[in-house]
Scaffold this motif. Sequence first.
Motif, mmCIF file in Angstrom:
data_model
loop_
_atom_site.group_PDB
_atom_site.id
_atom_site.type_symbol
_atom_site.label_atom_id
_atom_site.label_comp_id
_atom_site.label_asym_id
_atom_site.label_seq_id
_atom_site.Cartn_x
_atom_site.Cartn_y
_atom_site.Cartn_z
ATOM 1 N N HIS A 37 -5.419 5.396 4.862
ATOM 2 C CA HIS A 37 -4.398 5.327 5.899
ATOM 3 C C HIS A 37 -4.688 6.427 6.914
ATOM 4 O O HIS A 37 -5.318 7.441 6.615
ATOM 5 C CB HIS A 37 -2.992 5.462 5.300
ATOM 6 C CG HIS A 37 -2.356 6.794 5.518
ATOM 7 N ND1 HIS A 37 -2.640 7.886 4.734
ATOM 8 C CD2 HIS A 37 -1.464 7.212 6.455
ATOM 9 C CE1 HIS A 37 -1.949 8.917 5.162
ATOM 10 N NE2 HIS A 37 -1.222 8.548 6.185
ATOM 11 N N ASN B 139 0.856 -1.186 0.000
ATOM 12 C CA ASN B 139 0.000 0.000 0.000
ATOM 13 C C ASN B 139 0.892 1.236 0.000
ATOM 14 O O ASN B 139 1.613 1.499 0.968
ATOM 15 C CB ASN B 139 -0.881 -0.041 1.256
ATOM 16 C CG ASN B 139 -1.822 1.137 1.327
ATOM 17 O OD1 ASN B 139 -1.760 2.060 0.525
ATOM 18 N ND2 ASN B 139 -2.717 1.100 2.311
ATOM 19 N N GLU C 277 -2.630 8.175 10.469
ATOM 20 C CA GLU C 277 -1.394 8.188 11.253
ATOM 21 C C GLU C 277 -1.425 9.356 12.219
ATOM 22 O O GLU C 277 -2.197 10.297 12.042
ATOM 23 C CB GLU C 277 -0.170 8.317 10.336
ATOM 24 C CG GLU C 277 -0.162 9.620 9.549
ATOM 25 C CD GLU C 277 1.058 9.719 8.644
ATOM 26 O OE1 GLU C 277 2.167 9.813 9.194
ATOM 27 O OE2 GLU C 277 0.884 9.715 7.422
ATOM 28 N N HIS D 55 -8.377 2.470 -0.827
ATOM 29 C CA HIS D 55 -7.336 2.362 0.185
ATOM 30 C C HIS D 55 -7.431 3.541 1.139
ATOM 31 O O HIS D 55 -7.983 4.593 0.797
ATOM 32 C CB HIS D 55 -5.951 2.311 -0.477
ATOM 33 C CG HIS D 55 -5.688 3.421 -1.455
ATOM 34 N ND1 HIS D 55 -5.046 4.577 -1.129
ATOM 35 C CD2 HIS D 55 -6.010 3.530 -2.760
ATOM 36 C CE1 HIS D 55 -4.967 5.355 -2.189
ATOM 37 N NE2 HIS D 55 -5.544 4.743 -3.195
ATOM 38 N N ASN E 214 -1.845 -2.732 7.075
ATOM 39 C CA ASN E 214 -0.531 -2.399 7.623
ATOM 40 C C ASN E 214 -0.717 -1.680 8.953
ATOM 41 O O ASN E 214 -1.614 -0.840 9.088
ATOM 42 C CB ASN E 214 0.227 -1.441 6.697
ATOM 43 C CG ASN E 214 0.591 -2.077 5.387
ATOM 44 O OD1 ASN E 214 1.641 -2.680 5.248
ATOM 45 N ND2 ASN E 214 -0.300 -1.964 4.420
ATOM 46 N N GLY F 25 -2.855 1.443 7.746
ATOM 47 C CA GLY F 25 -3.269 1.553 6.349
ATOM 48 C C GLY F 25 -3.927 0.276 5.892
ATOM 49 O O GLY F 25 -3.642 -0.813 6.399
ATOM 50 N N LEU G 150 0.712 4.256 12.731
ATOM 51 C CA LEU G 150 0.408 4.330 11.298
ATOM 52 C C LEU G 150 -0.445 3.117 10.961
ATOM 53 O O LEU G 150 -0.091 1.982 11.283
ATOM 54 C CB LEU G 150 1.701 4.309 10.480
ATOM 55 C CG LEU G 150 1.553 4.339 8.961
ATOM 56 C CD1 LEU G 150 1.116 5.731 8.510
ATOM 57 C CD2 LEU G 150 2.862 3.978 8.283
ATOM 58 N N ASP H 55 0.295 4.161 0.439
ATOM 59 C CA ASP H 55 -0.028 5.161 1.462
ATOM 60 C C ASP H 55 0.927 5.091 2.646
ATOM 61 O O ASP H 55 1.141 6.083 3.341
ATOM 62 C CB ASP H 55 -1.453 4.933 2.002
ATOM 63 C CG ASP H 55 -2.504 5.393 1.017
ATOM 64 O OD1 ASP H 55 -2.146 6.166 0.098
ATOM 65 O OD2 ASP H 55 -3.661 4.992 1.164
ATOM 66 N N VAL H 56 1.451 3.909 2.890
ATOM 67 C CA VAL H 56 2.281 3.746 4.082
ATOM 68 C C VAL H 56 3.757 3.550 3.738
ATOM 69 O O VAL H 56 4.575 3.389 4.629
ATOM 70 C CB VAL H 56 1.799 2.561 4.945
ATOM 71 C CG1 VAL H 56 0.348 2.736 5.327
ATOM 72 C CG2 VAL H 56 1.970 1.242 4.207
ATOM 73 N N SER I 257 8.380 1.252 5.362
ATOM 74 C CA SER I 257 7.176 2.050 5.557
ATOM 75 C C SER I 257 7.526 3.274 6.397
ATOM 76 O O SER I 257 8.575 3.334 7.032
ATOM 77 C CB SER I 257 6.082 1.231 6.241
ATOM 78 O OG SER I 257 6.427 0.981 7.574
#
Lengths: 380, 1060
Positions: free
Chosen positions: B551, B499, B553, B549, B596, B566, B564, B501-502, B529
């Motif tokens: 995320h 992913n 954090e 998707h 994640n 995701g 974090l 995003d992370v 990550s």
Amino acid sequence: MKKILLYILVLAAAVSCVYPFEAEVGGESHDLVVEGNIVPGTVAQFYLRYTHPLQSHENMSEGADAVLTVRDENGKVYAARRVGSALYEVDMTYASPDLKYSLNIKTENNEYATELMAVTKAPEIKELSYQLSEDNVDVVLSLDGKDDNRHYKVSFLETWEYHSDYLAKTIFDPEAEVIVPLPNDYQYEYYYCWRTRRPNEAVLISAAENESNKVMRHVIMSDSRGSKKFSIVYRMDVSVTAISDGCYEYLKNLQQSSNVSGDLFSPTPSRMESNVVCLTDPTKQVVGYVDAIQPTERRFQLDCRSVSIHKPKLILDDYYLFVPDTEELTLLDYYNFGYRPVDDRGQMGGPIYWAQAQCVDCRLEGGNKNKPEDWPTYDE
Amino acid sequence: MKKVLIAALSLLFSLGVNGQTLPSMAGDGDAALFRGRGATQYSFFYNGTYLWDTPGFKHGDVFYSGRLYKDVDLGVNAHEHSLVVRVPSGQRSVSPDTELVAWLTMDGKTLVNLSYYGVEGALPGFYEVYASGETTTLFRRVVKELNSHVGNHNGVEIGYDDPNYRPNTLSFFNLSESFYLEKDGVLIPLKKKKDLYRQFPDKKRAIRRAKREVTDYLKYRAWLELAYPIADGSSVYRIPSVKYFGHDMKIGGAEYAGTPGDGSPRYEGPVMKVLPGGYFSDGVDSRHSDMLKYMQESNLIASFRNKVYEIGKRTQKRLSAKSTARVTGVVTDVSTGEILQGVAVYDEKTHNYVYTDKSGTYAMSLPLGENVLNFSEMTKEDMAIRVIVNGDGSLDIPMKEKSTMLDEAMISAESRANHRTTKIGLEKVDVKTISKIPSAFGEGDLIKAVLTLPGVKSTGDASTGFNVRGGSTDQNLILFNENTIYNPSHMFGVFSAFNTDVIDNLELYKSSIPVEYGGRISSVLDVKSRNGDPEKVKASLGIGLLTSHFHVEGPIVKNRTTFLLGGRTTYSDWILKNLPASSGYANGSAGFSDLNIGISHKFSDRSSIHAYGYWSNDRFAFSGDTTFHYSNLNASLKYIQKLGDATTMTVATGYDRYKNQLDDSPSVYDAYTLSTSIGQVFAKAGFKTKAGAHQLSYGANVISYALNRGDMVPAGDSSLVASRHLGVEKAIEPSMYVGDMWQIGEKLALDGGVRLSSFLSTQPSPKFYVHPEFRVSGKYTFNPNLSLKAGLNTMTQYIHLVTNSSSISPMDTWKLSDVDIRPQTGWQAAAGAYWTVWNGKVDLSLDAYYKRTSHYLDYKSGAQLSMNDHLAQDLVETYAKSYGVELMARKSVGKLTGWVSYTYSRALLKEMMDRGAATINHGEWYNAPHDKPHDVKVVGNYQFTHRYSLSFNVDYSTGRPVTLPVGKFVYDGGYKLLYSERNAYRIPDYFRLDLGLTIEPGHYLKQLAHMSFTFGCYNITGRKNAYSVYYSTHGGTDIKGYMVSVFATQIPYVNLNLKF
């Protein structure tokens, strides 16, 4: 907007496609192909041919000139005689199934042979019947093996009786260019036929992963309930042979390699080694796998009229039948275009309907008038 | 109040409506600064820069037309003596009226327009405030003269104003500098030493006496730097901090005081050692946009850069001119506080450099006195920090992520990156690059980004895994936060398992694999990550055609503990159900999910702990009776501790599990479930120690494997299938290593190490292997723009993927080495040349390699690979060899960025044993399934504005090898096919062009969420690229050839991304 979005989504997901493709492959291909099995107690048949280049247009059925013999473990030799271009027969009627046998082939330049092989005996067929689903008829086979051999090859011959879509009571005489009524004795001449078919590939079954050496209701043939196979009487003559592990792997690989699905995880096709080796040139490739077998045979017959199996396709008369327009074309023109008169409504004062020839002549659907001797009789 | 409201609305309008951001301004100003004429553009090629002391724009402040503009991208055209300002959109540069510019500060310098202040003798343009004394001020003026006598016409040198001059002729700017003394409003040139003596005749003797003590100062400027403080009493040279001057300014701030007669420059201003605590949060509304934070960070970075940093106590007595001090520090990301590994720290005076280790720590010896340290890392802006070293001490450095608003760069590695490391074949890709490379269905795809790099190939669209320099897919060690990922793809290769995003970044080692990595022959893909934001909670949401998707954090304990989270999922089932029945997929289903999680805690500046977790699950069924599943599960814990100033320790442990399952039910009597799995527990401890010119790496790893070879169980009460369990293979893979990176002088660097790997198979039967592995590489730097490298690696691999399909199949099984299956061993020799041209804008590279491997597993014809209790009997060991040349040109700055690469490579296999007629291809070399000799890749991004960018991707390669039928025959009543030698033919060549348009959000200060769109089209030419070619006899009745194309048409996509 929703439809557009759906279209895009479907388009995106449906883009995986299969296209015709011809690769430019070359090279010579002239390897010996050996097909057949040593079958003690019968007249064993072997076909000897050669491979051909993929893009060759030669006659692939042409046989190989050779001297073929079968030898038992005691040294007794059974010589073959050539009965066709590729077909060789070995009379092993009195050969014992308890001995081991080997095959020997001598061609003009090379000699080929197998090692001595024990005869694998097929189990009795425990069940040979059918099962129905919404759309299909499946013929299923059950075996109850007794020995250690767990691989089976099933081959069968299908025979079925069927009739054409329309019963023609008239016939067109092209010389006189007139429609003639058929006598009652001849009205069924083109209506009922029998057809036989032997599939080009045997069914391979393995019970190696099963708890016991059993095969339960394995589907050996499946077809649509709309097929004319199941319109009147359907018969299947089944032969089951137990085959060795090597033969099973060889035939399975041969089938997979010749019917590649092309999906993402398909094994890369490859060529396997035959158990027939060239003694004079060990690097020479041979195609085919020979086993010593003792098959089991059984017949399955289904009277489709007594059970509701057949789902005949809907015949729309308005779609299939028509009255010829004789202003622009003559009846002879329609005849030559492949149409035939169907019934005698003309004698009743109405128009005579015509249809495509295969709708009234069952022979044009692959059958013939050769009714098997032991075919059941019924009231027509 | 009303006035404030109107001002706020005006500001909001100016930011939001135009979608651009103006710099913050003190006072009521407007954008007059940016309404000047267009800055001069030089249409010919030139060397050097026309700008004052700087290669490009620098952040700074300018006082223009009575208003102060802060944080503007500034440059001074020293050729025309004009100010150049970059308009915040980044689209163009303008030259405001120089007469209205009073002064400006940039790059730690203050430049004054003396004619603006009516100083007698002053020329139009700018003078740098170089030093201030008690009665005078020392100014420096830079002039860049264009050398126009380099053109050539009929053998005669011509200038660029000659009618025969043609563009693209290389010209260059000559730098000259002159010094002036401002005294009582009059500007006095200081051309020679005697000019200074004339102004201060009574100090002449003192100056000469000091000069004898410091013999290094030979040049005139250096002499002035020494002489001027002596001549005019209390003084410093260079005003180091940003000061704002009004109309009535007095040049030379009173707070800058020096000690007369000392002879060394002194700085008495504020000294920063670390970032001020809570810098970002003070006075900042948390609802403000990223843009505001960006501006704040830019301010901080600019401020940080503009200061002089004093290291060690000034009271420390300077021992001698050659004495050195030990300087350490931690480099962090200014936005996230995340520690940064692999940052190059370069000392301009000694030309030594080191890299930050896994804890972000650097340590190096610096000579006492003033120095400049350069910090560079591929995804961050370069920083040059001026320091005064008094003694041992520390200096922590914050670095800012590269931003398209600053330099419009969008490439994987910054310019000259290849010159900084001894590693050959090291590729780095940051997440921004990944997200901009177009991919099928538009989702940023890490694996697809890797495939755009030279030397990395795959067997086709929608294939799982990748091949590096002729290696197979299982020869890549894929690490995700220390964990091993065994299947890096979702949905049979359409999507990557990661992913974005992370993800922070990835490193791909194609050749010089660091000594701390082992276990795979070909490459290491190390994916990291991000840590959560230590300051505030952030979130993002992405919605695409097939997947979504998210995320989130943020801090758990501010600036201490972060988290974090995701995840991704798909809704492709709905798509498949809407497919027409004729597609064959209408009854299919396919889907995946992944998750994640990461938690980091910082105990202190010297220690931190990180916990990571990853889970993914895939399932798909394209026919009613067969369903595939596979899943990854990974968890790890990592602890980082500094031991003293020179050593960093990293300890990690974790668990990895990969599991696959097949549910097959052709009938109720044959239904079964087949599954395999591999689980591993690992522990590793690594140390990095800096000792002089050496940087030592040493440590140990151990992996404990438990590999379930296969379980087959009946599905349902009616199934006749027997339960069968092939058992569990168990083994331990301990290893230890030591390596050293040794900088030998300015030009030569060596990197060498030994890794002792071993493997103890304990179940089903004991077997022990041990292999020493050697890693050697070296770099010779001819000049900052040209370097050569060479290296040799040996590797060992104890785990093998057994497959007979061209792509990784979900049911492929892994196999540990044992009594019958020996470890794969191999070596790779590689060399490369790296040349940076066009003023550092373009990096050229040439890499060549030759690789040999033994005991690579291939399969026998007709091999049974699944649930085979005697698997080794169906496998053959092969030799593998691969070789190739990779050419690459990469442009890293400007509106157009990207790279072009061409690779010629071969990958061949040869069976090791002679099995007679059964030997694959008669024992001759044959093509590996991924052998694609010619490979051309073009990846680019054109940044129209800071909001709009166009990305493109071109991929061409030779078709991969396949085994095709060359003969036919009749058997069993039908046609059958006879196949060629293995991989003797090739599918058609591959070509694909992708385009993507990204629209970044406008920077609305008070908007809660920011929305961006990505539109694009994958395979825009609609080329039907062959995934495979096959022939079928259709049950023995007819022979026809077919080609499967996975993406046989254009695939448009649109993605919506929201950031909170």
